[in-house]
Write a protein that holds these residues in place. Structure first.
Motif, PDB file in Angstrom:
ATOM      1  N   THR A  49     -13.349  40.568  29.405  1.00  0.00           N
ATOM      2  CA  THR A  49     -12.078  39.862  29.232  1.00  0.00           C
ATOM      3  C   THR A  49     -11.500  39.202  30.474  1.00  0.00           C
ATOM      4  O   THR A  49     -10.819  38.186  30.346  1.00  0.00           O
ATOM      5  N   PRO A  50     -11.708  39.688  31.722  1.00  0.00           N
ATOM      6  CA  PRO A  50     -11.030  39.030  32.838  1.00  0.00           C
ATOM      7  C   PRO A  50     -11.367  37.560  33.034  1.00  0.00           C
ATOM      8  O   PRO A  50     -10.610  36.847  33.665  1.00  0.00           O
ATOM      9  N   GLU A  51     -12.487  37.071  32.536  1.00  0.00           N
ATOM     10  CA  GLU A  51     -12.802  35.653  32.759  1.00  0.00           C
ATOM     11  C   GLU A  51     -12.403  34.772  31.579  1.00  0.00           C
ATOM     12  O   GLU A  51     -12.775  33.617  31.517  1.00  0.00           O
ATOM     13  N   GLN A  52     -11.639  35.298  30.624  1.00  0.00           N
ATOM     14  CA  GLN A  52     -11.378  34.545  29.409  1.00  0.00           C
ATOM     15  C   GLN A  52     -10.225  33.555  29.520  1.00  0.00           C
ATOM     16  O   GLN A  52      -9.992  32.768  28.625  1.00  0.00           O
ATOM     17  N   ASN A  53      -9.462  33.615  30.613  1.00  0.00           N
ATOM     18  CA  ASN A  53      -8.406  32.629  30.838  1.00  0.00           C
ATOM     19  C   ASN A  53      -7.369  32.633  29.721  1.00  0.00           C
ATOM     20  O   ASN A  53      -7.035  31.603  29.150  1.00  0.00           O
ATOM     21  N   HIS A  54      -6.880  33.831  29.389  1.00  0.00           N
ATOM     22  CA  HIS A  54      -5.778  34.014  28.437  1.00  0.00           C
ATOM     23  C   HIS A  54      -6.150  33.669  26.992  1.00  0.00           C
ATOM     24  O   HIS A  54      -5.279  33.571  26.153  1.00  0.00           O
ATOM     25  N   ASN A  55      -7.416  33.497  26.685  1.00  0.00           N
ATOM     26  CA  ASN A  55      -7.807  33.173  25.320  1.00  0.00           C
ATOM     27  C   ASN A  55      -8.345  34.375  24.552  1.00  0.00           C
ATOM     28  O   ASN A  55      -8.804  34.220  23.435  1.00  0.00           O
ATOM     29  N   THR A  56      -8.301  35.546  25.155  1.00  0.00           N
ATOM     30  CA  THR A  56      -8.868  36.738  24.535  1.00  0.00           C
ATOM     31  C   THR A  56      -7.811  37.516  23.775  1.00  0.00           C
ATOM     32  O   THR A  56      -6.709  37.750  24.274  1.00  0.00           O
ATOM     33  N   ASP A  57      -8.162  37.934  22.546  1.00  0.00           N
ATOM     34  CA  ASP A  57      -7.351  38.878  21.782  1.00  0.00           C
ATOM     35  C   ASP A  57      -8.097  40.206  21.765  1.00  0.00           C
ATOM     36  O   ASP A  57      -9.253  40.274  21.337  1.00  0.00           O
ATOM     37  N   LEU A  58      -7.433  41.245  22.233  1.00  0.00           N
ATOM     38  CA  LEU A  58      -8.053  42.557  22.385  1.00  0.00           C
ATOM     39  C   LEU A  58      -7.282  43.574  21.548  1.00  0.00           C
ATOM     40  O   LEU A  58      -6.054  43.673  21.652  1.00  0.00           O
ATOM     41  N   ALA A  59      -7.990  44.295  20.694  1.00  0.00           N
ATOM     42  CA  ALA A  59      -7.379  45.353  19.878  1.00  0.00           C
ATOM     43  C   ALA A  59      -8.162  46.638  20.106  1.00  0.00           C
ATOM     44  O   ALA A  59      -9.397  46.635  20.077  1.00  0.00           O
ATOM     45  N   ILE A  60      -7.443  47.737  20.320  1.00  0.00           N
ATOM     46  CA  ILE A  60      -8.074  49.017  20.622  1.00  0.00           C
ATOM     47  C   ILE A  60      -7.469  50.094  19.735  1.00  0.00           C
ATOM     48  O   ILE A  60      -6.245  50.214  19.629  1.00  0.00           O
ATOM     49  N   GLY A  61      -8.316  50.877  19.092  1.00  0.00           N
ATOM     50  CA  GLY A  61      -7.873  52.040  18.328  1.00  0.00           C
ATOM     51  C   GLY A  61      -8.201  53.302  19.091  1.00  0.00           C
ATOM     52  O   GLY A  61      -9.368  53.554  19.417  1.00  0.00           O
ATOM     53  N   ALA A 113      -6.229  56.256  11.979  1.00  0.00           N
ATOM     54  CA  ALA A 113      -5.997  57.372  12.889  1.00  0.00           C
ATOM     55  C   ALA A 113      -7.257  58.200  13.096  1.00  0.00           C
ATOM     56  O   ALA A 113      -7.258  59.143  13.895  1.00  0.00           O
ATOM     57  N   GLN A 114      -8.317  57.894  12.373  1.00  0.00           N
ATOM     58  CA  GLN A 114      -9.589  58.600  12.518  1.00  0.00           C
ATOM     59  C   GLN A 114     -10.676  57.686  13.085  1.00  0.00           C
ATOM     60  O   GLN A 114     -11.848  58.049  13.094  1.00  0.00           O
ATOM     61  N   GLU A 115     -10.290  56.510  13.566  1.00  0.00           N
ATOM     62  CA  GLU A 115     -11.263  55.523  14.022  1.00  0.00           C
ATOM     63  C   GLU A 115     -11.024  55.118  15.472  1.00  0.00           C
ATOM     64  O   GLU A 115      -9.891  54.859  15.881  1.00  0.00           O
ATOM     65  N   TRP A 116     -12.088  55.079  16.211  1.00  0.00           N
ATOM     66  CA  TRP A 116     -12.091  54.546  17.581  1.00  0.00           C
ATOM     67  C   TRP A 116     -12.674  53.147  17.494  1.00  0.00           C
ATOM     68  O   TRP A 116     -13.795  52.950  17.026  1.00  0.00           O
ATOM     69  N   PHE A 117     -11.932  52.152  17.938  1.00  0.00           N
ATOM     70  CA  PHE A 117     -12.463  50.794  17.882  1.00  0.00           C
ATOM     71  C   PHE A 117     -11.982  49.973  19.066  1.00  0.00           C
ATOM     72  O   PHE A 117     -10.911  50.226  19.643  1.00  0.00           O
ATOM     73  N   VAL A 118     -12.830  49.026  19.438  1.00  0.00           N
ATOM     74  CA  VAL A 118     -12.486  48.002  20.423  1.00  0.00           C
ATOM     75  C   VAL A 118     -12.924  46.678  19.812  1.00  0.00           C
ATOM     76  O   VAL A 118     -14.104  46.482  19.518  1.00  0.00           O
ATOM     77  N   LEU A 119     -11.971  45.791  19.622  1.00  0.00           N
ATOM     78  CA  LEU A 119     -12.219  44.489  19.006  1.00  0.00           C
ATOM     79  C   LEU A 119     -11.860  43.417  20.028  1.00  0.00           C
ATOM     80  O   LEU A 119     -10.718  43.341  20.479  1.00  0.00           O
ATOM     81  N   VAL A 120     -12.841  42.602  20.405  1.00  0.00           N
ATOM     82  CA  VAL A 120     -12.629  41.533  21.376  1.00  0.00           C
ATOM     83  C   VAL A 120     -12.966  40.212  20.700  1.00  0.00           C
ATOM     84  O   VAL A 120     -14.042  40.065  20.109  1.00  0.00           O
ATOM     85  N   ASP A 121     -12.050  39.242  20.792  1.00  0.00           N
ATOM     86  CA  ASP A 121     -12.290  37.948  20.155  1.00  0.00           C
ATOM     87  C   ASP A 121     -11.769  36.841  21.056  1.00  0.00           C
ATOM     88  O   ASP A 121     -10.608  36.868  21.491  1.00  0.00           O
ATOM     89  N   SER A 122     -12.629  35.883  21.346  1.00  0.00           N
ATOM     90  CA  SER A 122     -12.262  34.733  22.174  1.00  0.00           C
ATOM     91  C   SER A 122     -13.252  33.615  21.884  1.00  0.00           C
ATOM     92  O   SER A 122     -14.259  33.826  21.208  1.00  0.00           O
ATOM     93  N   PRO A 123     -13.010  32.414  22.397  1.00  0.00           N
ATOM     94  CA  PRO A 123     -13.949  31.312  22.134  1.00  0.00           C
ATOM     95  C   PRO A 123     -15.339  31.529  22.720  1.00  0.00           C
ATOM     96  O   PRO A 123     -16.304  30.964  22.229  1.00  0.00           O
ATOM     97  N   ILE A 124     -15.465  32.347  23.776  1.00  0.00           N
ATOM     98  CA  ILE A 124     -16.778  32.475  24.422  1.00  0.00           C
ATOM     99  C   ILE A 124     -17.343  33.887  24.361  1.00  0.00           C
ATOM    100  O   ILE A 124     -18.438  34.121  24.872  1.00  0.00           O
ATOM    101  N   PHE A 125     -16.637  34.818  23.728  1.00  0.00           N
ATOM    102  CA  PHE A 125     -17.187  36.156  23.536  1.00  0.00           C
ATOM    103  C   PHE A 125     -16.456  36.848  22.404  1.00  0.00           C
ATOM    104  O   PHE A 125     -15.228  36.832  22.340  1.00  0.00           O
ATOM    105  N   TRP A 126     -17.229  37.465  21.504  1.00  0.00           N
ATOM    106  CA  TRP A 126     -16.627  38.243  20.433  1.00  0.00           C
ATOM    107  C   TRP A 126     -17.551  39.409  20.102  1.00  0.00           C
ATOM    108  O   TRP A 126     -18.779  39.315  20.223  1.00  0.00           O
TER     109      TRP A 126
END
Length: 702
Positions: A49-61, A113-126
């Motif tokens: 995510t640090p190189e995404q230039n504010h275009n990354t949406d990050l969701a963490i469970g 509440a029973q799920e561990w997740f990391v969701l990353v979405d951006s124009p150059i990485f998902w």
């Protein structure tokens, strides 16, 4: 501290579940790991995510907020670099206050509440890490939890997961307007490399979590693999996993390209001066090229219709070129191009680790400048089109439904949220001219390297500001079209309309190829095809075009939409939608477009076509058990026929499907809606419509 249940999601937990999105995957795609392994995987995903230039949406469970402490330092570091960061979990403690981070509580015992997740979405990485608690053998400590999980690169899963989470927090899902598949492949190659070199690699079998990427696993299993075997595995991986018709790896030295490995179906041969591999040396970027009879690469790979050539860069210098043949005449639509980028990136990282050094560029060779959107730029340059990143008009902030057309043309449905880019269905590009002269060298862009702990793209893929050339002059920007407007939507629509009303199929196909090289299918549907139908319909009503011209245009639009629909694939396990035209209705362009956007948004879609007999509806519903039945009507008679279907569905035993009703008949005569009291008539722009439908499905079926 509240403890999550040890049972699996299949038997415990209510409400939306991300794990259900991947529960249909076969056993060899899933794995079981402790929480320590998930922490390693989570850091790899968030390291992008640090190189995404504010275009990354990050969701963490995090199961519960108290376990967020395992992520807190990292998230605090990168939150300001993301467009949005959202944390989900049971609110067992007061969460910390971190700028640009939103905490969304979930109910105790809920599926999330029973799920561990990391969701990353951006124009150059998902990508997504989605795991579900299966046991707590050690008691309360968060790191002793055990999970069944999946690590996926599937943009459809990422998109559907984002929609489900948007329902949980009660706000619209962030949308990604366009995607760079080359950058995605490069990022995942770097993630695989980092996992293969992690201290916990063997203890947690980290490479076993990459079972969705067997080509990368193939290169990383044996750390002591000799270089000649490593190079051989690269070309063979393209053959085995990416449908390449043949592949060759060249080493660049002394101004020449020397073959060092060839796939098992080819003999090693030097690169001809006219080959795409030498074009990489000249241009300093990936080359995608359609082949013509007598082309040097076509002689090398007789069955290939196009080729991809990808630079292998070490420390900013060119070590070699990976060349692969493709069966698709459109060089950008084949998975081979993405695979070649990923394998070239991984090979470069492995060679760098072994201390291999690239040769300095010879005279006349490019110095590998930053080239922006890799796939789009390479395709655009090869076809003689301007780079989308340089000269295409900016993407609109959403995909609003086009205005209602005249009665002669049924409208496209009210719109659907911009989904992830579907598989390309583009026709081949026009013939390619001789490669342009090498571009001047550019210095790396400031900040192009990732922030601490992050990854960066190879130099030929990274966006960069134009730097002064060595002689003090400014390096040239990509050329713009001579009239400055050739590729704007109004210009494209005007050119296409002129061609079609004059029955000029060849010119229309040429304009279509140009448009496909510059824009995503969603934009082409909403900004070209739908308005084109309206413009021609208006001209017909004014007497400016003939009925035959109108029919010719409609057939062209319908054919292109059906091509896109046939090239797309439904998401296995997604909600099912059956779409068609009601009995007596022959205008199907709106229904086809509805099918496309539903499919791109993660639905399984069954498209039935024109005039679906009422007598077949009930049997079809009993057989398929869809969540959605959507029919279109443009006339009063068709609307009356649709009303009969509504009564039929209402009389069926529960659970019966949601009945979506659309078409110009209900827009021009809203009173017709009273004929179908149980029907649903969604309204609004594309994003709101997709959210409405997703919410309806979620409320009824969970």
């Amino acid at each position: 501290m509240t403890q999550p249940a040890a049972a699996t999601l299949a038997t415990r937990g209510a409400g939306p579940s991300l794990f259900k999105l991947v529960s249909h995957l076969p056993e060899n795609r899933r794995w079981r790991r402790p929480a320590d392994a998930l922490m390693v995987l989570s850091r790899q995903l968030t390291g992008i995510t640090p190189e995404q230039n504010h275009n990354t949406d990050l969701a963490i469970g995090t199961l519960r907020f108290s376990l967020f402490r395992m992520h807190q330092a990292r998230i605090t570091q990168i939150a300001s670099l993301c467009r949005s960061v959202t944390i989900y979990g049971e609110a067992d403690v007061e969460p910390p206050t971190i700028p640009n981070v939103q905490f969304v509580p979930v109910a105790r015992g809920a599926a999330l509440a029973q799920e561990w997740f990391v969701l990353v979405d951006s124009p150059i990485f998902w990508g997504a890490l989605i795991a579900n608690v299966v046991a707590e053998p050690g008691g309360a400590a968060g790191r002793r939890l055990t999970f069944d999980g999946v690590l996926t690169t599937d943009e459809r899963v990422v998109s559907r997961a984002g929609l489900l989470l948007s329902l949980t927090r009660g706000s619209p899902a962030p949308m990604v307007a366009s995607r760079d598949r080359a950058a995605q492949a490069s990022h995942w190659a770097q993630i695989a490399f980092e996992m293969a070199n992690h201290p916990e690699r063997d203890r947690h079998d980290l490479l076993g979590c990459l079972n969705e990427l067997p080509d990368l696993q193939m290169l990383l299993r044996d750390r002591e693999l000799p270089q000649d075997r490593l190079c051989g595995d690269v070309v063979e991986a393209l053959l085995l996993h990416y449908e390449a018709l043949g592949s060759m790896l060249y080493h660049y030295e002394g101004g020449q390209l020397h073959a060092v490995a060839a796939s098992s179906n080819m003999a090693m041969a030097p690169a001809a001066p006219q080959s795409a591999a030498f074009q990489v040396v000249q241009q300093g970027t990936m080359v995608l090229r359609q082949l013509a009879p007598g082309d040097a690469d076509q002689v090398l790979m007789p069955e290939a219709q196009s080729v991809v050539a990808v630079p292998v860069m070490l420390g900013g210098g060119l070590w070699g070129v990976l060349l692969a043949g493709q069966s698709d005449p459109d060089p950008a639509s084949s998975p081979t191009a993405d695979g070649a980028v990923g394998l070239a990136t991984l090979l470069a990282r492995i060679l760098e680790q072994r201390g291999v050094v690239a040769a300095k560029p010879a005279n006349g060779a490019a110095a590998f400048p930053s080239m922006g959107d890799a796939l789009a730029d390479a395709f655009g340059a090869a076809a003689g089109f301007p780079s989308p990143t340089a000269s295409a008009p900016p993407l609109p902030p959403g995909f609003a439904a086009p205005p209602a057309p005249p009665s002669a043309f049924p409208p496209p449905p009210p719109g659907f949220a911009a989904p992830p880019a579907p598989p390309s269905a583009f026709p081949p590009p026009p013939s390619f001219a001789a490669p342009p002269p090498p571009p001047p060298a550019l210095n790396p862009a400031p900040g192009a390297q990732a922030a601490a702990g992050g990854f960066s793209l190879p130099g030929w893929m990274r966006p960069a500001a134009v730097a002064p050339a060595a002689n003090g002059a400014t390096a040239a920007s990509p050329p713009a079209p001579s009239d400055g407007q050739t590729y704007s939507w109004p210009a494209l629509r005007a050119r296409m309309m002129s061609a079609l009303v004059n029955y000029d199929q060849q010119t229309a196909e040429q304009i279509w190829r140009e448009t496909c090289a510059l824009y995503t299918p969603e934009l082409i549907c909403t900004e070209l095809l739908a308005p084109l139908q309206i413009d021609v319909g208006d001209a017909w009503h004014r007497g400016e075009v003939s009925v035959a011209s109108e029919h010719f245009t409609s057939r062209f639009v319908q054919t292109k939409l059906l091509n896109l629909l046939n090239a797309s694939s439904s998401t296995t396990g997604g909600p099912m939608a059956v779409v068609g035209c009601t009995q007596g209705e022959l205008h199907e362009i709106g229904a086809i477009m509805l099918s496309l956007f539903l499919r791109w948004s993660g639905f399984q879609v069954v498209y039935l076509g024109q005039s679906v007999p009422n007598s077949t509806i009930e049997e079809m519903i009993e057989h398929l058990r869809p969540q959605i039945v959507a029919l279109s009507a443009s006339t009063i008679n068709a609307a009356n026929s649709m009303a009969e279907v509504g009564k039929m569905i209402e009389a069926m035993s529960e659970p019966h499907p949601i009945f979506l009703c659309g078409g110009i008949a209900f827009q021009q005569r809203p009173s017709l809606r009273t004929l179908i009291p149980t029907g649903t008539f969604p309204t609004g722009d594309l994003r709101s419509i997709v959210n409405q439908i997703t919410k309806l499905v979620h409320e009824r079926w969970g």
